[in-house]
Each structure stands twice: as structure tokens, then as C-alpha cells.
Design an enzyme around this catalytic site. Structure first.
Site, PDB file in Angstrom:
ATOM      1  N   SER A   1       0.803  -1.227   0.000  1.00 16.23           N
ATOM      2  CA  SER A   1       0.000   0.000   0.000  1.00 16.23           C
ATOM      3  C   SER A   1       0.839   1.283   0.000  1.00 16.23           C
ATOM      4  O   SER A   1       1.819   1.407   0.723  1.00 16.23           O
ATOM      5  CB  SER A   1      -0.914   0.025   1.221  1.00 16.23           C
ATOM      6  OG  SER A   1      -1.618   1.241   1.234  1.00 16.23           O
TER       7      SER A   1
ATOM      8  N   SER B   1      -0.660   4.149   0.790  1.00 15.10           N
ATOM      9  CA  SER B   1      -1.406   5.100   1.627  1.00 15.10           C
ATOM     10  C   SER B   1      -0.633   5.613   2.842  1.00 15.10           C
ATOM     11  O   SER B   1      -0.667   6.821   3.114  1.00 15.10           O
ATOM     12  CB  SER B   1      -2.733   4.484   2.070  1.00 15.10           C
ATOM     13  OG  SER B   1      -3.547   4.282   0.945  1.00 15.10           O
TER      14      SER B   1
ATOM     15  N   THR C   1      -9.232  -1.715   3.247  1.00 15.72           N
ATOM     16  CA  THR C   1      -8.948  -2.240   1.914  1.00 15.72           C
ATOM     17  C   THR C   1      -9.208  -3.742   1.886  1.00 15.72           C
ATOM     18  O   THR C   1      -9.758  -4.311   2.835  1.00 15.72           O
ATOM     19  CB  THR C   1      -7.510  -1.839   1.478  1.00 15.72           C
ATOM     20  OG1 THR C   1      -7.332  -2.213   0.116  1.00 15.72           O
ATOM     21  CG2 THR C   1      -6.442  -2.499   2.343  1.00 15.72           C
TER      22      THR C   1
ATOM     23  N   LYS D   1     -13.698  -4.524   2.728  1.00 13.94           N
ATOM     24  CA  LYS D   1     -14.505  -3.342   2.388  1.00 13.94           C
ATOM     25  C   LYS D   1     -16.016  -3.570   2.557  1.00 13.94           C
ATOM     26  O   LYS D   1     -16.763  -2.620   2.747  1.00 13.94           O
ATOM     27  CB  LYS D   1     -14.239  -2.920   0.934  1.00 13.94           C
ATOM     28  CG  LYS D   1     -12.925  -2.196   0.739  1.00 13.94           C
ATOM     29  CD  LYS D   1     -12.825  -1.715  -0.707  1.00 13.94           C
ATOM     30  CE  LYS D   1     -11.605  -0.867  -0.924  1.00 13.94           C
ATOM     31  NZ  LYS D   1     -11.571  -0.299  -2.283  1.00 13.94           N
TER      32      LYS D   1
ATOM     33  N   ASN E   1     -14.645   2.336   2.134  1.00  9.47           N
ATOM     34  CA  ASN E   1     -13.170   2.368   2.141  1.00  9.47           C
ATOM     35  C   ASN E   1     -12.624   3.384   3.137  1.00  9.47           C
ATOM     36  O   ASN E   1     -11.421   3.445   3.353  1.00  9.47           O
ATOM     37  CB  ASN E   1     -12.601   2.641   0.741  1.00  9.47           C
ATOM     38  CG  ASN E   1     -12.664   4.105   0.370  1.00  9.47           C
ATOM     39  OD1 ASN E   1     -13.565   4.816   0.794  1.00  9.47           O
ATOM     40  ND2 ASN E   1     -11.708   4.558  -0.411  1.00  9.47           N
TER      41      ASN E   1
ATOM     42  N   ASP F   1     -13.802   6.044  -3.239  1.00  9.37           N
ATOM     43  CA  ASP F   1     -13.203   5.562  -4.504  1.00  9.37           C
ATOM     44  C   ASP F   1     -13.836   6.256  -5.714  1.00  9.37           C
ATOM     45  O   ASP F   1     -13.132   6.736  -6.605  1.00  9.37           O
ATOM     46  CB  ASP F   1     -13.370   4.048  -4.637  1.00  9.37           C
ATOM     47  CG  ASP F   1     -12.438   3.280  -3.706  1.00  9.37           C
ATOM     48  OD1 ASP F   1     -11.349   3.789  -3.406  1.00  9.37           O
ATOM     49  OD2 ASP F   1     -12.810   2.169  -3.286  1.00  9.37           O
TER      50      ASP F   1
ATOM     51  N   ALA G   1     -17.408  -4.634 -14.530  1.00 12.33           N
ATOM     52  CA  ALA G   1     -18.563  -4.573 -13.622  1.00 12.33           C
ATOM     53  C   ALA G   1     -18.174  -5.121 -12.251  1.00 12.33           C
ATOM     54  O   ALA G   1     -19.011  -5.671 -11.536  1.00 12.33           O
ATOM     55  CB  ALA G   1     -19.743  -5.351 -14.207  1.00 12.33           C
TER      56      ALA G   1
ATOM     57  N   ALA H   1     -14.503  -1.822  -8.573  1.00 13.23           N
ATOM     58  CA  ALA H   1     -14.154  -0.461  -8.985  1.00 13.23           C
ATOM     59  C   ALA H   1     -15.243   0.124  -9.880  1.00 13.23           C
ATOM     60  O   ALA H   1     -15.611   1.299  -9.744  1.00 13.23           O
ATOM     61  CB  ALA H   1     -12.810  -0.473  -9.719  1.00 13.23           C
TER      62      ALA H   1
ATOM     63  N   ARG I   1     -17.040  -8.642 -19.498  1.00 16.86           N
ATOM     64  CA  ARG I   1     -16.789  -9.992 -19.994  1.00 16.86           C
ATOM     65  C   ARG I   1     -17.900 -10.938 -19.536  1.00 16.86           C
ATOM     66  O   ARG I   1     -18.467 -11.688 -20.340  1.00 16.86           O
ATOM     67  CB  ARG I   1     -15.422 -10.470 -19.474  1.00 16.86           C
ATOM     68  CG  ARG I   1     -15.052 -11.870 -19.851  1.00 16.86           C
ATOM     69  CD  ARG I   1     -13.671 -12.213 -19.365  1.00 16.86           C
ATOM     70  NE  ARG I   1     -13.550 -12.164 -17.910  1.00 16.86           N
ATOM     71  CZ  ARG I   1     -12.435 -12.398 -17.241  1.00 16.86           C
ATOM     72  NH1 ARG I   1     -11.326 -12.671 -17.898  1.00 16.86           N
ATOM     73  NH2 ARG I   1     -12.404 -12.341 -15.931  1.00 16.86           N
TER      74      ARG I   1
ATOM     75  N   TYR J   1      -2.893   1.975 -13.116  1.00 14.55           N
ATOM     76  CA  TYR J   1      -1.852   3.009 -12.991  1.00 14.55           C
ATOM     77  C   TYR J   1      -0.442   2.450 -13.173  1.00 14.55           C
ATOM     78  O   TYR J   1       0.538   3.193 -13.089  1.00 14.55           O
ATOM     79  CB  TYR J   1      -1.971   3.765 -11.664  1.00 14.55           C
ATOM     80  CG  TYR J   1      -1.915   2.913 -10.437  1.00 14.55           C
ATOM     81  CD1 TYR J   1      -0.700   2.489  -9.919  1.00 14.55           C
ATOM     82  CD2 TYR J   1      -3.079   2.533  -9.785  1.00 14.55           C
ATOM     83  CE1 TYR J   1      -0.650   1.695  -8.785  1.00 14.55           C
ATOM     84  CE2 TYR J   1      -3.044   1.748  -8.651  1.00 14.55           C
ATOM     85  CZ  TYR J   1      -1.828   1.330  -8.155  1.00 14.55           C
ATOM     86  OH  TYR J   1      -1.781   0.547  -7.043  1.00 14.55           O
TER      87      TYR J   1
HETATM   88  P1  ATR Z   1     -11.957  -4.550  -8.848  1.00 12.81           P
HETATM   89  O1  ATR Z   1     -12.348  -4.487  -7.404  1.00 12.81           O
HETATM   90  O2  ATR Z   1     -10.569  -4.034  -9.137  1.00 12.81           O
HETATM   91  O3  ATR Z   1     -12.968  -3.926  -9.737  1.00 12.81           O
HETATM   92  P2  ATR Z   1     -12.998  -7.151  -9.475  1.00 12.81           P
HETATM   93  O4  ATR Z   1     -14.183  -6.858  -8.627  1.00 12.81           O
HETATM   94  O5  ATR Z   1     -12.356  -8.500  -9.378  1.00 12.81           O
HETATM   95  O6  ATR Z   1     -11.843  -6.105  -9.204  1.00 12.81           O
HETATM   96  O7  ATR Z   1     -13.405  -6.870 -11.020  1.00 12.81           O
HETATM   97  C1  ATR Z   1     -12.523  -7.067 -12.065  1.00 12.81           C
HETATM   98  C2  ATR Z   1     -13.192  -6.626 -13.384  1.00 12.81           C
HETATM   99  O8  ATR Z   1     -12.234  -6.782 -14.442  1.00 12.81           O
HETATM  100  C3  ATR Z   1     -14.391  -7.464 -13.772  1.00 12.81           C
HETATM  101  O9  ATR Z   1     -15.277  -6.682 -14.509  1.00 12.81           O
HETATM  102  C4  ATR Z   1     -13.727  -8.550 -14.656  1.00 12.81           C
HETATM  103  O10 ATR Z   1     -14.610  -9.175 -15.566  1.00 12.81           O
HETATM  104  P3  ATR Z   1     -15.491 -10.457 -15.095  1.00 12.81           P
HETATM  105  O11 ATR Z   1     -16.644  -9.916 -14.306  1.00 12.81           O
HETATM  106  O12 ATR Z   1     -15.888 -11.122 -16.353  1.00 12.81           O
HETATM  107  O13 ATR Z   1     -14.566 -11.330 -14.263  1.00 12.81           O
HETATM  108  C5  ATR Z   1     -12.756  -7.692 -15.406  1.00 12.81           C
HETATM  109  N1  ATR Z   1     -11.631  -8.474 -15.974  1.00 12.81           N
HETATM  110  C6  ATR Z   1     -10.577  -8.984 -15.300  1.00 12.81           C
HETATM  111  N2  ATR Z   1      -9.745  -9.633 -16.152  1.00 12.81           N
HETATM  112  C7  ATR Z   1     -10.295  -9.511 -17.396  1.00 12.81           C
HETATM  113  C8  ATR Z   1      -9.913  -9.946 -18.703  1.00 12.81           C
HETATM  114  N3  ATR Z   1      -8.800 -10.646 -18.900  1.00 12.81           N
HETATM  115  N4  ATR Z   1     -10.714  -9.608 -19.745  1.00 12.81           N
HETATM  116  C9  ATR Z   1     -11.844  -8.892 -19.556  1.00 12.81           C
HETATM  117  N5  ATR Z   1     -12.260  -8.456 -18.343  1.00 12.81           N
HETATM  118  C10 ATR Z   1     -11.497  -8.754 -17.279  1.00 12.81           C
END
Ligand code: ATR
Length: 286
Positions: A21, A23, A68, A72, A93, A108, A134, A137, A158, A231
């Protein structure tokens, strides 16, 4: 190293593990810059111990804390009150402790909005967004944009069902502005042409997979505002493509710094030294 005394207001970061982190360094430098007698310390805590640690902190000289991964959502059961935006996002958060009472917030999405508005000069209300992803974040960003009066929020993920679930939540909890876009080039192309801002919230393009891009670069129109929450690297392939097409870009480091800046404001009531916070994070990132 700051001198910690009995009057020092403490701020913590609760999570597990905490090794990576930025932070603590970012906030401690900001406290030092403003001459505030505050100190930010990382506290690794297991899920089992979280309720006891949260209850203990509320009785100590803490101004608040950040939460974190992976706590959360779980922290919400340990607090006295939760801000409506954090409740809609479904995750906290940042916590403020006042007279033994705890209130949970989510900075966030606010951090994302401040970064977007500062980098581009736009106001987020009344605009159309295409969000890729989705997950957690995306939830924070989409809910915050909806709270701030977004005209339209397209969601493309996806796993399409997760986009449908998030869109339905936005439409019922905040305002009926969200729509799912199927992961097909023609559908994505139509949505991105309608959008004022394209936002990547997935990890696609993150180091070491720097050659990857979350949507086909040919679909990105000239002059679009494009934001990436990744980032590392500072300029992802998505941002490079947008820049080559005269787009305005919003790199992911801004969201990280501004979510911290918003938490800083809540704990101290002071205006955070954002430039100093950027410097610390850039130096740590190398
Ligand atoms: P965060 O808290 O950073 O948002 P998360 O809740 O695990 O992490 O969400 C990751 C996001 O990135 C999801 O939308 C994931 O898609 P899925 O819902 O289909 O898993 C997307 N993601 C991660 N790797 C991916 C990849 N290789 N191609 C397309 N989408 C991806």
C-alpha cells in the site's frame, strides 16, 4: 519520522495483506506538509478479528481509518452509520470516528470523479459514459456518476450477467440511466460513439500484460475523453491509442491520490496537499 504523542490523532489502514500500500507514506507526508499532528499506520487484521479491532479503534484517539481488501464489505456490519453513496456502492473504504461513533464512506468513486474533473475540466453531471467492467471499482465509479447526475451509463463486461446486475441496481437505487452493452464490436462501437467518456475499470493492460487493451482501438473515436484506472504502467495501451487520436486522457494514478485526498479532508477538515501526495506515490511506484 513524526513524533507521536498523547495528542496525536491516529489514522489507520485495515486490510490483509498490506505490504504494497502507498497510503501510509502518502498520508504521513501530507500530514507533515501541513504541520498536522496526525499519524497514519497500517494495521493488518484478519476477518475474524475485524469487529474487535473496529470496536477498539472507536474508543481510541483515532480520527478514522481506511479499509482495503478483503474487508470493504464486511466492515459495514461494524459501523454505527453508513453514508447513502457507500450504501448504494455496497462497500466502505473510509471511516470517520467522532466521539466514539463511526460512520462509513466510500471515496473511490469520488476520487475518480475529482481526477476526471481536474484532468479534463469537465463537470460529470449530464454526460454519457461507457464503463468497461462490472467489478468493485466499476460499482464505485458507476454509482458515484449516477449520484452526480450522469445522463447515461453504458456497462460492458466480460461476464455480461454482472453488468446486468449492476445496471439494475443503479436503475433502482439511484436513477434509471444505466444500460448494458453486449461485448460485440458493433454494439461497443455504437455506445462509444455516443459516450463523452470511456472508462476502463478492468485489469486489462496492467503490468506485465502491457500490450493488452480492453476494447479494440479502432472503435475509439477521435477526440474522446478516455480514463483508465490501471496506474501501472502510467500510460496504458488504451490511453496511448486515445492520445494518438487526439483524445484527452485520465491516467489511473489520479483516482488513487484523490480517493486518499477525499479521506484526508474527512479526517482533518483541511485541504489536502494533492501535489505532494502525487509526488510521494510517483516516487514509490518508481
Ligand atoms: P476490482 O475491485 O478491481 O474492480 P474485481 O471486482 O475482481 O476487481 O473486477 C474485475 C473486473 O475486471 C471485472 O469486470 C472482470 O470481468 P469479469 O466480471 O468477467 O470477471 C474484469 N476483468 C478482469 N480480467 C479480465 C480480462 N482478462 N478480460 C476482460 N475483463 C477482465
Amino acid at each position: 519520522m513524526a513524533v507521536v504523542d498523547v495528542n496525536t490523532k491516529l489514522v489507520g489502514l485495515l486490510g490483509n495483506p498490506l505490504g504494497h500500500s502507498f497510503s501510509p507514506a502518502m498520508h504521513n507526508k501530507a500530514f507533515e506538509t501541513l504541520g498536522l499532528n496526525y499519524f497514519y499506520l497500517p494495521i493488518e487484521v484478519t476477518a475474524e478479528d475485524l469487529p474487535a479491532v473496529a470496536a477498539g479503534i472507536a474508543k481510541m484517539n483515532f480520527a478514522g481509518y481506511n479499509i482495503t481488501i478483503p474487508h470493504k464489505i464486511r466492515i459495514m456490519d461494524c459501523l454505527d452509520a453508513i453514508d447513502p453513496l457507500a450504501l448504494a456502492i455496497g462497500a466502505v473504504n473510509t471511516v470517520i470516528v467522532e466521539n466514539g461513533r463511526t460512520t462509513g464512506y466510500n471515496t473511490d468513486g469520488e476520487g475518480f470523479v475529482q481526477s476526471l474533473e481536474t484532468e479534463t475540466g469537465i463537470a460529470v453531471g449530464g454526460k454519457c459514459y461507457l464503463i468497461i467492467g462490472a467489478g468493485g471499482a466499476a460499482r464505485a465509479i458507476a454509482m458515484t456518476l449516477a449520484f452526480k447526475g450522469a445522463e447515461k451509463i453504458f456497462l460492458c463486461n466480460r461476464t455480461e450477467q454482472k453488468a446486468h446486475d449492476l445496471a439494475a441496481e443503479i436503475n433502482t437505487k439511484v436513477s434509471p440511466c444505466s444500460e448494458v452493452v453486449a461485448r460485440e464490436p458493433a454494439r461497443i462501437g455504437a455506445a462509444v460513439r455516443q459516450a463523452d467518456v470511456l472508462i476502463n475499470t478492468t485489469s486489462v493492460g496492467m503490468h506485465p500484460d502491457e500490450d493488452r487493451i480492453p476494447i479494440d482501438g479502432d472503435l475509439i473515436p477521435n477526440g474522446l475523453i478516455v480514463s483508465d484506472i490501471v496506474y501501472n504502467p502510467a500510460r496504458t495501451k488504451l490511453l496511448q491509442v486515445a492520445e494518438a487520436k487526439n483524445g484527452r486522457i485520465v491516467p489511473g494514478l489520479g483516482m488513487l491520490v484523490y480517493q486518499g485526498a477525499e479521506a484526508f479532508r474527512k479526517w482533518t477538515g483541511a485541504e489536502p496537499p494533492v501535489d505532494v501526495m502525487f509526488e510521494v506515490v510517483r516516487a514509490l511506484k518508481g
